[in-house]
Motif scaffolding. Structure first.
Motif, PDB file in Angstrom:
ATOM      1  N   ALA A 105      53.032  27.759  24.618  1.00  0.00           N
ATOM      2  CA  ALA A 105      52.383  28.771  25.439  1.00  0.00           C
ATOM      3  C   ALA A 105      51.104  29.145  24.693  1.00  0.00           C
ATOM      4  N   TYR A 106      50.163  29.708  25.398  1.00  0.00           N
ATOM      5  CA  TYR A 106      48.869  29.981  24.796  1.00  0.00           C
ATOM      6  C   TYR A 106      48.395  31.380  25.142  1.00  0.00           C
ATOM      7  N   ARG A 107      47.655  31.979  24.227  1.00  0.00           N
ATOM      8  CA  ARG A 107      46.941  33.224  24.478  1.00  0.00           C
ATOM      9  C   ARG A 107      45.470  32.860  24.627  1.00  0.00           C
ATOM     10  N   ILE A 108      44.799  33.503  25.542  1.00  0.00           N
ATOM     11  CA  ILE A 108      43.364  33.312  25.698  1.00  0.00           C
ATOM     12  C   ILE A 108      42.703  34.392  24.854  1.00  0.00           C
ATOM     13  N   VAL A 109      41.941  33.965  23.851  1.00  0.00           N
ATOM     14  CA  VAL A 109      41.399  34.903  22.875  1.00  0.00           C
ATOM     15  C   VAL A 109      39.888  34.727  22.712  1.00  0.00           C
ATOM     16  N   GLU A 147      53.214  31.818  38.539  1.00  0.00           N
ATOM     17  CA  GLU A 147      52.000  32.305  37.878  1.00  0.00           C
ATOM     18  C   GLU A 147      51.949  31.802  36.437  1.00  0.00           C
ATOM     19  N   GLN A 148      51.056  30.865  36.177  1.00  0.00           N
ATOM     20  CA  GLN A 148      50.950  30.280  34.846  1.00  0.00           C
ATOM     21  C   GLN A 148      49.850  30.911  34.010  1.00  0.00           C
ATOM     22  N   PHE A 149      48.931  31.592  34.652  1.00  0.00           N
ATOM     23  CA  PHE A 149      47.702  32.010  33.994  1.00  0.00           C
ATOM     24  C   PHE A 149      47.373  33.448  34.381  1.00  0.00           C
ATOM     25  N   SER A 150      47.182  34.296  33.390  1.00  0.00           N
ATOM     26  CA  SER A 150      46.737  35.660  33.665  1.00  0.00           C
ATOM     27  C   SER A 150      45.616  36.002  32.692  1.00  0.00           C
ATOM     28  N   VAL A 151      44.658  36.780  33.172  1.00  0.00           N
ATOM     29  CA  VAL A 151      43.512  37.140  32.346  1.00  0.00           C
ATOM     30  C   VAL A 151      43.010  38.519  32.766  1.00  0.00           C
ATOM     31  N   LYS A 152      42.495  39.255  31.785  1.00  0.00           N
ATOM     32  CA  LYS A 152      41.829  40.519  32.066  1.00  0.00           C
ATOM     33  C   LYS A 152      40.407  40.163  32.506  1.00  0.00           C
ATOM     34  N   GLU A 153      40.193  40.145  33.813  1.00  0.00           N
ATOM     35  CA  GLU A 153      38.931  39.637  34.357  1.00  0.00           C
ATOM     36  C   GLU A 153      37.726  40.443  33.893  1.00  0.00           C
TER      37      GLU A 153
END
Length: 80
Positions: free
Chosen positions: A16-20, A46-52
């Motif tokens: 799993a990955y964090r978007i940083v 839902e595979q992908f979530s981000v603070k837009e």
């Protein structure tokens, strides 16, 4: 240079990955400036979530997304 990229976590055979947001000179799993989302390539649904709002902010101040993150952002409509 500041980059938006993936930071790996999870278990063996279940990544799993964090978007940083991170300095490009730091190692992949090193210290980060901010965590702005997650990506789970194995999960159903839902595979992908981000603070837009934070992603748009960092892009506006010059952070460059990696190729993989750029593809993920295009699914959410966060391209430049």
């Amino acid at each position: 240079m500041v980059k938006i990229r993936l930071k790996k976590f999870g278990t063996k055979k279940r990544p799993a990955y964090r978007i940083v947001v991170q300095d490009s000179r730091k190692p992949r799993d090193g210290t980060t400036i901010e965590e702005i989302g997650t990506y789970d390539p194995i999960a159903a649904g839902e595979q992908f979530s981000v603070k837009e709002d934070r992603a748009k902010y960092w892009i506006s101040v010059g952070a460059q997304p990696s190729d993989t993150v750029r593809k993920l952002f295009s699914t959410k409509g966060l391209n430049k």
